[in-house]
Design an enzyme around this catalytic site. Structure first.
Site, PDB file in Angstrom:
ATOM      1  N   ASP A  91      -6.986   4.177  -4.653  1.00  0.00           N
ATOM      2  CA  ASP A  91      -7.642   4.033  -3.353  1.00  0.00           C
ATOM      3  C   ASP A  91      -8.280   5.413  -3.123  1.00  0.00           C
ATOM      4  O   ASP A  91      -8.499   6.145  -4.097  1.00  0.00           O
ATOM      5  CB  ASP A  91      -6.607   3.665  -2.260  1.00  0.00           C
ATOM      6  CG  ASP A  91      -7.259   3.122  -0.988  1.00  0.00           C
ATOM      7  OD1 ASP A  91      -7.602   1.938  -0.952  1.00  0.00           O
ATOM      8  OD2 ASP A  91      -7.455   3.894  -0.027  1.00  0.00           O
TER       9      ASP A  91
ATOM     10  N   LYS B 205       0.865  -1.186   0.000  1.00  0.00           N
ATOM     11  CA  LYS B 205       0.000   0.000   0.000  1.00  0.00           C
ATOM     12  C   LYS B 205       0.892   1.223   0.000  1.00  0.00           C
ATOM     13  O   LYS B 205       2.015   1.174   0.489  1.00  0.00           O
ATOM     14  CB  LYS B 205      -0.868   0.012   1.268  1.00  0.00           C
ATOM     15  CG  LYS B 205      -2.118   0.838   1.125  1.00  0.00           C
ATOM     16  CD  LYS B 205      -3.236   0.016   0.547  1.00  0.00           C
ATOM     17  CE  LYS B 205      -4.468   0.843   0.271  1.00  0.00           C
ATOM     18  NZ  LYS B 205      -5.608  -0.042  -0.071  1.00  0.00           N
TER      19      LYS B 205
ATOM     20  N   GLY C 198     -20.066   7.645   2.278  1.00  0.00           N
ATOM     21  CA  GLY C 198     -19.190   8.013   1.168  1.00  0.00           C
ATOM     22  C   GLY C 198     -19.996   8.341  -0.081  1.00  0.00           C
ATOM     23  O   GLY C 198     -21.231   8.177  -0.112  1.00  0.00           O
ATOM     24  N   PHE C 199     -19.301   8.832  -1.105  1.00  0.00           N
ATOM     25  CA  PHE C 199     -19.954   9.025  -2.417  1.00  0.00           C
ATOM     26  C   PHE C 199     -18.930   8.841  -3.537  1.00  0.00           C
ATOM     27  O   PHE C 199     -19.132   9.251  -4.655  1.00  0.00           O
ATOM     28  CB  PHE C 199     -20.632  10.395  -2.514  1.00  0.00           C
ATOM     29  CG  PHE C 199     -19.680  11.572  -2.415  1.00  0.00           C
ATOM     30  CD1 PHE C 199     -19.311  12.085  -1.187  1.00  0.00           C
ATOM     31  CD2 PHE C 199     -19.153  12.166  -3.562  1.00  0.00           C
ATOM     32  CE1 PHE C 199     -18.423  13.162  -1.090  1.00  0.00           C
ATOM     33  CE2 PHE C 199     -18.274  13.242  -3.479  1.00  0.00           C
ATOM     34  CZ  PHE C 199     -17.905  13.744  -2.239  1.00  0.00           C
ATOM     35  N   GLY C 200     -17.808   8.190  -3.199  1.00  0.00           N
ATOM     36  CA  GLY C 200     -16.737   7.994  -4.185  1.00  0.00           C
ATOM     37  C   GLY C 200     -16.915   6.710  -4.975  1.00  0.00           C
ATOM     38  O   GLY C 200     -18.022   6.191  -5.123  1.00  0.00           O
ATOM     39  N   ASN C 201     -15.800   6.227  -5.468  1.00  0.00           N
ATOM     40  CA  ASN C 201     -15.814   5.083  -6.378  1.00  0.00           C
ATOM     41  C   ASN C 201     -16.477   3.834  -5.791  1.00  0.00           C
ATOM     42  O   ASN C 201     -17.275   3.174  -6.453  1.00  0.00           O
ATOM     43  CB  ASN C 201     -14.353   4.800  -6.777  1.00  0.00           C
ATOM     44  CG  ASN C 201     -14.244   3.569  -7.622  1.00  0.00           C
ATOM     45  OD1 ASN C 201     -13.850   2.528  -7.134  1.00  0.00           O
ATOM     46  ND2 ASN C 201     -14.640   3.662  -8.872  1.00  0.00           N
TER      47      ASN C 201
ATOM     48  N   TRP D  23     -20.237   4.285  -5.362  1.00  0.00           N
ATOM     49  CA  TRP D  23     -20.869   4.307  -6.684  1.00  0.00           C
ATOM     50  C   TRP D  23     -21.122   2.884  -7.209  1.00  0.00           C
ATOM     51  O   TRP D  23     -22.213   2.555  -7.682  1.00  0.00           O
ATOM     52  CB  TRP D  23     -19.955   5.116  -7.621  1.00  0.00           C
ATOM     53  CG  TRP D  23     -20.285   5.107  -9.059  1.00  0.00           C
ATOM     54  CD1 TRP D  23     -21.306   5.784  -9.660  1.00  0.00           C
ATOM     55  CD2 TRP D  23     -19.570   4.419 -10.096  1.00  0.00           C
ATOM     56  NE1 TRP D  23     -21.272   5.553 -11.016  1.00  0.00           N
ATOM     57  CE2 TRP D  23     -20.219   4.718 -11.304  1.00  0.00           C
ATOM     58  CE3 TRP D  23     -18.447   3.586 -10.114  1.00  0.00           C
ATOM     59  CZ2 TRP D  23     -19.781   4.204 -12.526  1.00  0.00           C
ATOM     60  CZ3 TRP D  23     -18.003   3.071 -11.322  1.00  0.00           C
ATOM     61  CH2 TRP D  23     -18.675   3.382 -12.506  1.00  0.00           C
TER      62      TRP D  23
HETATM   63  N1  GLU Z   1      -7.315   0.096  -2.976  1.00  0.00           N
HETATM   64  C1  GLU Z   1      -8.069  -1.092  -3.259  1.00  0.00           C
HETATM   65  C2  GLU Z   1      -8.096  -1.986  -2.049  1.00  0.00           C
HETATM   66  O1  GLU Z   1      -8.144  -1.500  -0.949  1.00  0.00           O
HETATM   67  C3  GLU Z   1      -7.626  -1.773  -4.549  1.00  0.00           C
HETATM   68  C4  GLU Z   1      -6.191  -2.180  -4.620  1.00  0.00           C
HETATM   69  C5  GLU Z   1      -5.730  -2.682  -5.979  1.00  0.00           C
HETATM   70  O2  GLU Z   1      -6.538  -2.764  -6.896  1.00  0.00           O
HETATM   71  O3  GLU Z   1      -4.536  -3.001  -6.086  1.00  0.00           O
HETATM   72  O4  GLU Z   1      -8.131  -3.189  -2.122  1.00  0.00           O
END
Ligand code: GLU
Length: 450
Positions: free
Chosen positions: A170, A130, A241-244, A247
């Protein structure tokens, strides 16, 4: 809680806490895992005496760097960038980049640790990682977001690669930011590779990737509900939330005949009794693109009620799906949800429930699904994007969606298997941690002390 191993668990957490002072988010993530895995290790001797959990809580590598950039006024800004390469036992490091004011090392270590278990659950060959920055897109111009993303990649590029570490989006990192990041990576390396996922469709992205996290959450929720004789159809659902992620959840809940009646932002929440449908769903994307990070304009535009400074969990609905951020749902919210007679809570965000909130929900035998299982569909389709890139082709939306459904169904089966308690209650937290642990731990044992 398994009292038999309580002192061993507390000793382990004291050890982690002493080695990682001032990292409360990371410590919470470790606690959730340790409470399940320490008893499991004791009952499965092959894992005993191997310091497997001690190794797992130590990131393989942490990269921290300066990100200087120039804003629209010509002033120099300095942010901090990170990439936590947590575990590569089962594949290249894989996980998103978060651009948000709350980002620090503790937050990214918690997310990277969680990601290791989540990625293992997908059954695809992806390790855990991450990254991100304390940069916030709120109030920034597109040009500023581009300059920041480019500056961030000017350092990150030397640490990542399609077989080494594959970041994605993210919070605060969507298609726009990934485009700027990819553009700079390609320029610096002079090669076009699948080094990021969540790419645009014209340049190596996968169909269904933007929807995947939310769709996967709803597929998992449907499987878990079916298991107790219920389904999404006809349910009224509160989400934050209202993001990806929100949605995708809204779209799939609508497909399955449920109704999402709340959305939220840092400013409060809206209650839309008719459900977030039709053009309101597209409006969510416009709100995200405005860089304002507030939900109130939805209430003005569609004539619904706005509750400033409040959380949607106070509404009497059937199911709650927190989609925003860690610790957004606390003990008080859990008590409210129990009092309101909800079926349960399915986590779409990463660790939105506090430790105490999870305990209350589970003690009351409400459905609880942890994010590492429910929201694994996003990274799963990222894994499918990597496969498509490696094959130099693009699958159809149906092919990807069918794959996603199968993966979520398998995760449900697997977590169910390890989470079934003697009284019949399904402890998905236990199931997710054990199922996620086994594959990573076995790979680590096979690969020796490295
Ligand atoms: N950020 C997303 C998660 O928390 C996706 C991570 C990714 O696609 O590598 O799993």
């Amino acid at each position: 809680m398994n009292n038999k191993y309580q002192s061993e668990i507390e000793d382990f957490l004291a050890y982690v806490s002493a080695r990682n002072p001032n990292e409360p988010e990371f410590l919470s993530a470790v606690r959730e895992v340790a409470e399940v895995i320490i008893p499991f290790i004791n009952e499965n001797p092959k894992y005993k005496g191997k310091k497997i959990l001690e190794r797992m809580v130590e990131p393989e590598r942490v990269i921290m760097f300066r990100v200087p950039w120039v804003d629209d006024k010509g002033e120099i800004q300095v942010n901090r960038g990170y990439r936590v390469e947590f575990n590569s036992a089962i594949g290249p490091y894989k996980g998103g980049l978060r651009f948000h004011s709350t980002v620090n090392l503790s937050v990214l270590k918690f997310l990277g640790f969680e990601q290791t278990f989540k990625n293992s659950l997908t059954s695809l060959p992806m390790g855990g990682g991450k990254g991100g920055s304390d940069f916030s897109v709120r109030g920034k111009s597109d040009a500023e977001i581009m300059r920041f993303s480019q500056a961030f990649m000017q350092e990150l590029f030397r640490h990542i690669g399609p077989n080494t570490d594959v970041p994605a989006g993210d919070i605060g990192v969507g298609g726009r930011e990934l485009g700027y990041l990819f553009g700079m990576y390609k320029k610096l390396r002079n090669e076009f590779t699948g080094v990021l996922t969540g790419k645009g469709l014209a340049w190596g992205g996968s169909l269904i990737r933007p929807e995947a996290t939310g769709y996967g959450v709803v597929y998992f929720a449907e499987a878990a509900l079916n298991n107790i004789g219920k389904s999404i159809k006809g349910l009224r659902i509160a989400i934050s939330g209202f993001g990806n992620v929100s949605w995708g959840v809204v779209k799939k809940v609508n497909d399955l005949g449920g109704k999402v009646v709340t959305l939220s932002g840092p400013d409060g929440y809206i209650y839309d009794p008719d459900g977030v449908t039709g053009q309101k769903v597209d409006y969510m994307l416009r709100l995200r693109a405005s860089n304002r990070d507030i939900i109130e304009p939805y209430a003005e535009k569609f004539g619904v009620k706005f509750f400033p400074g409040k959380k949607p969990w106070e509404q009497k609905v059937d199911l709650a799906i927190p989609c925003a951020i860690q610790n957004e749902f606390d003990e008080e919210d859990a008590r409210q949800v129990v009092a309101n007679g909800l079926i349960g809570v399915v986590e779409a965000a990463n660790m939105p429930l506090t430790h105490r909130a999870i305990e209350i929900i589970q003690e009351n035998r409400l459905l609880y699904v942890p994010g590492k299982a429910a929201n694994a569909g996003g990274v799963a389709v990222s894994g499918l994007e990597m496969t498509q890139n490696a094959m130099h082709l693009q699958w159809t939306a149906k092919e990807v969606d069918d794959y996603l459904k199968r993966i979520m169904h398998n995760i449900h089966e697997n977590t169910y298997k390890y989470g079934k308690l003697p009284d019949g209650y399904i402890d998905y937290k236990k199931g997710a941690n054990i199922a996620g642990f086994i594959k990573v731990a076995d790979a680590m044992l096979d690969q020796g002390v490295v």
